[in-house]
Design a protein around this motif. Structure first.
Motif, short mmCIF file in Angstrom:
data_model
loop_
_atom_site.label_atom_id
_atom_site.label_comp_id
_atom_site.label_asym_id
_atom_site.label_seq_id
_atom_site.Cartn_x
_atom_site.Cartn_y
_atom_site.Cartn_z
N ARG A 84 -1.46 -9.21 -9.60
CA ARG A 84 -2.28 -8.36 -10.47
C ARG A 84 -2.37 -6.95 -9.87
NH1 ARG A 84 -8.01 -10.65 -10.55
NH2 ARG A 84 -7.17 -12.20 -11.99
N ILE A 85 -2.58 -6.88 -8.56
CA ILE A 85 -2.64 -5.59 -7.87
C ILE A 85 -1.29 -4.87 -7.96
CG2 ILE A 85 -2.79 -4.55 -5.56
CD1 ILE A 85 -5.04 -6.56 -4.93
N VAL A 86 -0.21 -5.60 -7.74
CA VAL A 86 1.13 -4.99 -7.80
C VAL A 86 1.38 -4.40 -9.20
CG1 VAL A 86 3.62 -5.51 -7.84
CG2 VAL A 86 2.18 -6.37 -5.97
N ALA A 87 1.06 -5.18 -10.25
CA ALA A 87 1.31 -4.69 -11.62
C ALA A 87 0.48 -3.43 -11.90
CB ALA A 87 1.00 -5.79 -12.64
N LEU A 88 -0.77 -3.39 -11.42
CA LEU A 88 -1.61 -2.20 -11.64
C LEU A 88 -1.08 -1.01 -10.84
CD1 LEU A 88 -5.19 -3.77 -11.70
CD2 LEU A 88 -4.11 -2.46 -13.55
N LEU A 89 -0.68 -1.24 -9.60
CA LEU A 89 -0.14 -0.12 -8.81
C LEU A 89 1.13 0.42 -9.45
CD1 LEU A 89 -0.78 -1.27 -5.12
CD2 LEU A 89 -1.86 0.64 -6.34
#
Lengths: 257, 257
Positions: A81-86
């Motif tokens: 989730r963090i990777v997709a947002l970054l």
């Protein structure tokens, strides 16, 4: 300067706070690495699956079923989730555990005096600076959760603050490194109710005095001790600041001198 | 030669078969990449969490709750379990989704005629050969699950065969690449009950004949068509073989000529 930033559950459990934080993180110039903790989702997941959660002295006892859950939640759900947002914010993130590229080898904690199950301890000297350098030199931003491995086929649940310290030490063998712990408070404060009481600088010398005079709250002492240990081993500076002020207020800087 | 190998649920759902397969994979010389499907764990997880599973024409309808589950199971549990085992076998694996390093951008499938939810389609031309080269040149072995992203903050559930084809095409821009699909059968067979009836070579020309004469089973036709498309676009050869014979029997080789 490589920026290693650690966020904890207070940011991860709040979608708006997480998005705001990641926007700020993405805007940091230069090489950077993110380390994230777990938050409450693993506990919620355990509940919905009928797996009991056992905590001893604030640490999660990790049996096989719990290891599967934290692997799913930390390395799967939260990390990606963090990777997709970054990526959305233009930051070329790569989500990782310590098993990937054997970057953070760990050792299963002995079963005595307390058997925590699949919980690992890290030797920061064994962190692969080669793997960190490969990604940073390629222009990528590593994002670590606190799952590591024993090198013998088993994943291990580790402490996210320790992962951050280990990654920072590995990074410091690549280039000068700053380690920032983002948390709920504005920094190390002499008065917990007064944000203007932040101590801007703590050195080994001043730490001894703060400890002796009982100026700093007990819970902060191990954090400061670990920060000083990181500084002693090669991290240029350690910073403790509020998670919603990554690029704003400085918080507390911890340095050898 | 870069070896891209894809395994499916039949291997993933069987711990002994998985370990045996990964030992063989780890022993492959030279640059290599693994792509894995999902297996039954996501369905089991959905059941234990009370999330209904809907399949339309063999494809999983992926609502928000299901996206979270496949992200946890594919990118967390299965991917990291494979990484930890490969590390045990001396293979320096790095577990990834298509969101990591923006390596496999995808597009959410249009909601008409069928709304599959968070399901993505991949444009193989957009695969980041730079990211693949960075890892391979560093001596690492990328391990992909079939979760990708839309670049706008959302993860997407993709087809693992398509991910394998896309990764192979990206890899073929780095160095000559062989794509191997491991599955239950020994290759493309003229008689499904006779393992000695494997067709050793299929070219575009012979495929037309096999199709015309109805020699190959219907389910195999799209697999062969996709393999020929990969070969046409730059993958040196595509191989279909049994998952327990990765290094042994050759199976069927599919090439342009």
């Amino acid at each position: 300067m490589i920026n290693v930033v650690k966020i904890g559950g207070n940011v991860i459990d709040n979608p708006e706070a997480l998005e705001k934080f990641l926007r700020e993180f993405a805007s940091l110039e230069g090489d950077k690495i993110l380390v994230h903790g777990g938050g409450k989702e693993a506990t919620r997941m355990s509940e919905s699956m009928g797996v009991p959660t056992t905590m001893i002295e604030g640490r999660r006892v990790t049996d096989r079923a719990t290891l599967n859950i934290v692997t799913m939640v930390y390395a799967g759900l939260i990390n990606k989730r963090i990777v997709a947002l970054l990526q959305k914010f233009g930051c070329d993130a790569v989500g990782l555990t310590g098993a990937d590229g054997n970057v953070i080898p760990a050792v299963r904690r002995p079963a005595k005096p307390v058997d925590y199950g699949f919980v690992g301890d890290i030797d920061p000297d064994k962190v692969s600076d080669k793997f960190i350098a490969t990604l940073l030199n390629g222009g990528y931003v590593p994002v670590f959760c606190a799952i590591c491995h024993d090198g013998d086929g088993s994943l291990l649940n580790c402490n996210a603050d320790s992962v951050a310290a280990a990654v920072a030490l590995g990074a410091s063998r690549v280039a000068p490194t700053r380690l920032t712990y983002c948390f709920e408070k504005a920094g190390v404060m002499t008065d917990l109710d007064d944000e203007t009481s932040v101590i801007p600088l703590v050195t080994r010398e001043s730490f001894a005095r703060l400890k002796e005079e009982g100026i700093v709250a007990k819970g902060m002492l191990p954090k400061l001790q670990n920060a000083l240990d990181s500084a002693a081993k090669g991290v240029t500076e350690v910073r403790i600041c509020k998670s919603d002020a990554l690029c704003g207020s400085v918080g507390t800087i911890i340095k050898e001198k």
